[in-house]
Structure formats: C-alpha cells, structure tokens
Design a protein around this motif. Structure first.
Motif, PDB file in Angstrom:
ATOM      1  N   UNK A 169       0.974  -1.156   0.065  1.00 45.31           N
ATOM      2  CA  UNK A 169      -0.065  -0.015  -0.077  1.00 45.31           C
ATOM      3  C   UNK A 169       0.907   1.117  -0.060  1.00 45.31           C
ATOM      4  N   UNK A 170       2.132   1.195   0.530  1.00 49.90           N
ATOM      5  CA  UNK A 170       2.857   2.274   0.736  1.00 49.90           C
ATOM      6  C   UNK A 170       3.770   2.624  -0.740  1.00 49.90           C
ATOM      7  N   UNK A 171       3.587   1.593  -1.448  1.00 51.08           N
ATOM      8  CA  UNK A 171       4.239   1.570  -2.690  1.00 51.08           C
ATOM      9  C   UNK A 171       3.284   2.428  -3.757  1.00 51.08           C
ATOM     10  N   UNK A 172       2.013   1.688  -3.298  1.00 55.73           N
ATOM     11  CA  UNK A 172       0.931   2.728  -4.180  1.00 55.73           C
ATOM     12  C   UNK A 172       0.869   4.073  -3.819  1.00 55.73           C
ATOM     13  N   UNK A 173       0.802   4.423  -2.776  1.00 55.48           N
ATOM     14  CA  UNK A 173       0.887   5.836  -2.227  1.00 55.48           C
ATOM     15  C   UNK A 173       2.089   6.669  -2.611  1.00 55.48           C
ATOM     16  N   UNK A 174       3.065   6.081  -2.742  1.00 55.47           N
ATOM     17  CA  UNK A 174       4.273   6.789  -3.169  1.00 55.47           C
ATOM     18  C   UNK A 174       4.216   7.023  -4.902  1.00 55.47           C
ATOM     19  N   UNK A 175       3.278   6.095  -5.525  1.00 55.78           N
ATOM     20  CA  UNK A 175       2.994   6.363  -6.991  1.00 55.78           C
ATOM     21  C   UNK A 175       2.228   7.762  -7.200  1.00 55.78           C
ATOM     22  N   UNK A 176       1.203   7.638  -6.259  1.00 57.55           N
ATOM     23  CA  UNK A 176       0.266   8.818  -6.293  1.00 57.55           C
ATOM     24  C   UNK A 176       1.087   9.948  -5.742  1.00 57.55           C
ATOM     25  N   UNK A 177       1.769   9.945  -4.745  1.00 62.19           N
ATOM     26  CA  UNK A 177       2.854  11.241  -4.296  1.00 62.19           C
ATOM     27  C   UNK A 177       3.538  11.752  -5.435  1.00 62.19           C
ATOM     28  N   UNK A 178       4.191  10.825  -6.327  1.00 62.42           N
ATOM     29  CA  UNK A 178       5.099  11.158  -7.607  1.00 62.42           C
ATOM     30  C   UNK A 178       4.302  12.075  -8.418  1.00 62.42           C
ATOM     31  N   UNK A 179       2.813  11.708  -8.586  1.00 64.65           N
ATOM     32  CA  UNK A 179       1.896  12.363  -9.585  1.00 64.65           C
ATOM     33  C   UNK A 179       1.934  13.806  -9.027  1.00 64.65           C
ATOM     34  N   UNK A 180       1.359  13.828  -7.977  1.00 63.86           N
ATOM     35  CA  UNK A 180       1.012  15.056  -7.255  1.00 63.86           C
ATOM     36  C   UNK A 180       2.546  16.090  -7.156  1.00 63.86           C
ATOM     37  N   UNK A 181       3.499  15.632  -7.124  1.00 58.74           N
ATOM     38  CA  UNK A 181       4.846  16.320  -6.687  1.00 58.74           C
ATOM     39  C   UNK A 181       5.279  16.773  -8.160  1.00 58.74           C
ATOM     40  N   UNK A 182       5.087  16.077  -9.197  1.00 56.07           N
ATOM     41  CA  UNK A 182       5.380  16.365 -10.476  1.00 56.07           C
ATOM     42  C   UNK A 182       4.542  17.280 -11.007  1.00 56.07           C
ATOM     43  N   UNK A 183       3.188  17.455 -10.835  1.00 58.49           N
ATOM     44  CA  UNK A 183       2.236  18.525 -11.046  1.00 58.49           C
ATOM     45  C   UNK A 183       2.890  19.693 -10.318  1.00 58.49           C
TER      46      UNK A 183
END
Length: 313
Positions: free
Chosen positions: A200-214
């Motif tokens: 679940x942490x890996x999934x959350x990291x993927x979502x955080x990467x998208x937010x940070x890239x934005x």
C-alpha cells in the motif's frame, strides 16, 4: 506483446493452421490455452502444452502439431523465437518488454488492466469473494468458487476487529486457502518490513509522485525508459498472474505478485523526479508514466482482494 497475449495468439495460430490446411479440419481449436512461466532450467520465457490438446483431437503426434504452430508463432511481433522441446511443448523466447507499450496499455485500461474478456466461516467468505472477483475479471464462469479453506483459529479471535478489515483480509489471502493464516501485531507495523504496508505504501508513493510532478509543472507521458525494464516486465506479467490465479482459484498468487510489483516500484521511484536544478524532461515524464502505471496495477490488484489502496499513508 505482453505474456498474457500469448494464450490468444496460440489459439489464433491453431485456428489459422486449420483454415489453411496445415492441420486437419477436425482439429479442435481451444477456447484458451495455458501459458506459464518456463520452469528453472527450461527453454525461453514461457511455455505451453497446447499442441498436446490439439494433437489428441486428431490423433497426430504432439511434436508434429507443435512444429506447425512454431512456424506460425515465430513470426509474431514480440516473439523472438519459438522452440519445440520434449514430446511437443512450445517454448517462447520473447523480445525485451517495451516499457512504453506496457505503460500505454495500463493507462488505457486502468485498474481493469490484466482482466480478460452451506455456512462459510469468515476466511472462506474472504477467499470466495477474492476468487469470484479474479475469475469474473478473466471472463471465467464462477463454477465452484470456494476451495477447501482452513478456518481462522479460535485463538486468533475477531481478527477484523483486532487488525482492521484490510489487514485481516491480507493475512487470510497471503497463504493458500488450505493453509492456516497467521495473525500477529506485525500486520499493523508501519514500515517496509511489513509486506502488507509495503504494497500500500508503494501505491501511495506512486500517487505522491504524480502530485509532486504536477507541482513542478509536468505530467506523465509514456515513453521508453532504459532503466525501467525490470518494473515494466513485472507489469507485463500481471495479466498472466491473474489468469493463473483465476484458473487455480489461488488469490495468494495475486498477493505474491503485488509484493513483487511493490518492491520493483520502490526500487525505481527514486529516479522519477528531477533532482536539484535539473529541469523536467521527456525522460522524467516517461519515468513518471511508468511509476503511475505501477500504482494503477497495485490499486487494481488490491481491489480484487477487497483491500483499499489509499493515496496517502
């Protein structure tokens, strides 16, 4: 070509061989064939016994049928070569996985990526629900969805109350249904030593990467990622894992896959965002798209198991 495409490709090759007269008109064309990872010491990446089933329907030697199919399948895009081994096994050596094609397919299909066209105890219900979801996603009939399932031991008490629905489900599904699940405080540990947390942490990291890239002013765009091969290969394996899990009524295969996918994503995610004064480039957008696709696959797999995939942990 993703590995899961091989099953449909082999069926198509049988049908075309019959239509072109290379195989007898009475040869049975299967609705689907089993394609599995080659065992250690075997030839190639994947293997199928499809020739045996076709040969049986017309009384031919399986190796002769395999030779016909190998000639057809060897020219399929994505297949480097096909070898016939033993009495008639077809063995596939695949071209290297295209990161861009895998990412585009995951983006197109979202969390549906990988899907094909008495009084039960609490664990049997959880296993049954997971099997039903997995089989339905593969377009398979429900049949007898509940394997022989070992119950939760009385000494473990009300595991949903003690550990929460998601952690309890993970413990019930991470071992084969006939094996007794283990429950302990480790399920609630919030660090990467806990596989349930790690996925679940890996999934959350993927979502955080998208937010940070934005926030940095760029988004994802599929492209080739030279250092993304291992993660892309894991994503390409997902449809085959789902088909196998559905066929064998084995949701624990999905659990093991999710751990593998999470580990590859966590090893890769440090390379996604620009560092220091580095400007976002096409390479960053392609890496972001790969990480985003991995998160989508993790979310889809957790959903099949009835487990939430939070965007933040």
């Amino acid at each position: 070509m993703t590995p899961a495409d091989l099953s449909r490709t082999v069926v198509r090759a049988v049908r075309c061989a019959v239509e072109d007269g290379e195989l007898p008109a009475g040869a049975g064309v299967p609705a689907r064939v089993v394609v599995e990872r080659t065992r250690p010491g075997g030839v190639g990446d994947y293997a199928t016994p499809a020739a045996f089933h076709v040969a049986k329907s017309v009384g031919l030697p399986p190796r002769d049928v395999a030779a016909v199919l190998a000639r057809r399948l060897g020219s399929v895009p994505g297949v480097e070569r096909v070898e016939v081994t033993g009495p008639g096994f077809l063995n596939f050596v695949m071209d290297p996985v295209s990161v861009e094609s895998v990412v585009r397919e995951v983006r197109e299909r979202g969390t549906a990526y990988g899907s094909g066209d008495g009084d039960l105890g609490p664990r049997a219900l959880v296993v049954a629900e997971a099997v039903l979801r997995i089989r339905a996603g593969q377009g398979m009939s429900i049949g007898e969805p509940v394997p022989d399932t070992a119950p939760v031991a009385r000494r473990d008490g009300d595991v949903v109350r003690l550990y929460g629905n998601d952690a309890a489900r993970w413990a019930m599904l991470c071992v084969a249904p006939h094996e007794s699940p283990a429950f302990s405080g480790r399920l609630l540990v919030q660090d990467e030593s806990n596989e349930f947390f790690r996925v679940r942490y890996a999934h959350a990291r993927s979502r955080a990467l998208v937010r940070n890239a934005a926030r940095l002013g760029f988004g994802s765009e599929p492209g080739e990622v030279p250092d993304g091969g291992p993660l892309a290969q894991v994503l390409a394996d997902y449809p085959l894992v789902l088909e196998s899990a559905a066929h064998h009524r084995a949701p624990e295969q999905v659990v093991r896959y999710l751990v593998r996918a999470a580990d590859e994503l966590l090893a890769f995610h440090y390379r996604v965002l620009p560092k220091g004064d580095e400007k976002p480039s096409a390479a960053h957008r392609a890496r972001l798209a790969l990480a985003e696709a991995a998160g989508t696959v993790l979310a889809g797999g957790l959903d099949l198991l009835g487990i939430a995939a939070p965007d933040c942990l």
